[in-house]
Design a protein around this motif. Structure first.
Motif, short mmCIF file in Angstrom:
data_model
loop_
_atom_site.label_atom_id
_atom_site.label_comp_id
_atom_site.label_asym_id
_atom_site.label_seq_id
_atom_site.Cartn_x
_atom_site.Cartn_y
_atom_site.Cartn_z
N ALA A 109 -37.60 -4.07 49.85
CA ALA A 109 -39.01 -3.84 50.14
C ALA A 109 -39.40 -2.40 49.77
CB ALA A 109 -39.31 -4.12 51.60
N LYS A 110 -38.56 -1.45 50.13
CA LYS A 110 -38.86 -0.05 49.83
C LYS A 110 -38.84 0.19 48.31
CE LYS A 110 -37.59 3.09 52.74
NZ LYS A 110 -36.79 4.03 53.55
N ARG B 195 -39.31 -2.07 46.01
CA ARG B 195 -40.45 -2.79 45.45
C ARG B 195 -41.73 -1.95 45.57
NH1 ARG B 195 -38.99 -7.58 46.89
NH2 ARG B 195 -39.42 -7.24 49.08
N SER B 196 -41.92 -1.30 46.72
CA SER B 196 -43.13 -0.49 46.90
C SER B 196 -43.16 0.69 45.92
CB SER B 196 -43.25 0.00 48.34
OG SER B 196 -42.30 0.99 48.63
N ILE B 197 -42.00 1.23 45.60
CA ILE B 197 -41.93 2.34 44.64
C ILE B 197 -42.26 1.85 43.24
CG2 ILE B 197 -40.38 3.98 43.48
CD1 ILE B 197 -38.82 4.10 46.20
N PHE C 129 -43.73 -0.90 42.14
CA PHE C 129 -45.03 -1.53 41.90
C PHE C 129 -46.18 -0.53 42.01
CE2 PHE C 129 -42.95 -5.74 42.94
CZ PHE C 129 -42.90 -6.12 41.61
N SER C 130 -45.89 0.67 42.48
CA SER C 130 -46.93 1.70 42.53
C SER C 130 -46.78 2.72 41.41
CB SER C 130 -46.92 2.41 43.89
OG SER C 130 -45.71 3.12 44.06
N ASP C 131 -45.68 2.62 40.65
CA ASP C 131 -45.42 3.59 39.58
C ASP C 131 -44.75 2.89 38.40
OD1 ASP C 131 -44.37 5.61 37.91
OD2 ASP C 131 -43.98 6.94 39.62
N ARG D 284 -40.81 1.59 37.51
CA ARG D 284 -40.48 0.19 37.25
C ARG D 284 -39.70 0.07 35.94
NH1 ARG D 284 -42.06 -3.77 34.25
NH2 ARG D 284 -43.91 -2.71 33.46
#
Length: 133
Positions: A91-92, A94-96, A98-100, A104
């Motif tokens: 989850a952590k 993924r948040s990184i 998908f915001s940058d 990715r």
């Protein structure tokens, strides 16, 4: 016949690609978003005894602790992306990513070669054992 839940349905939707390489070997590839039926298609194909190579499953395997991709990921993203048991906090991470977009692409650079290698190993294994994948 389109309209019922069959392999043809997925072919009609344009999401299933079938390549006949000869009269005995077929490659099916399908790319679907979550909840669009990948598991359903896989189950239909497996009913015919056709082995499935699941890239999503392999992607989870190549990032397990002590795997080369895991080390690359932790070295780049730091131990902040780990759970207490040492596995990736998906989850952590993924948040990184998908915001940058750059992050990715870095993650993909770390994982995709290992995923492709595992796919190749499975294709070779199925070929040697006489299974058609």
């Amino acid at each position: 016949d389109c309209g019922s839940e069959t392999i043809n349905d997925f072919m009609c939707s344009g999401k299933l690609v079938v390549n006949a390489q000869d009269d005995k070997i077929f490659k099916f590839s399908y790319t679907l978003f979550p909840d669009e039926g990948k598991s359903t298609v896989s189950q239909m194909i497996q009913k015919y005894g056709i082995p499935i190579i699941d890239a999503d499953l392999l992607a989870r395997e190549v990032v397990q602790p002590n795997k080369p991709a895991y080390k690359l990921i932790v070295d780049h993203f730091s131990k902040e992306i780990l759970l207490e048991d040492g596995t990736l906090d998906r989850a952590k991470l993924r948040s990184i990513i998908f915001s940058d977009e750059t992050q990715r692409k870095i993650l993909n650079k770390f994982t995709h070669p290992y995923i492709r290698r595992e796919i190749l190993k499975l294709v070779i294994w199925y070929w040697f054992t006489g299974k058609k994948a």
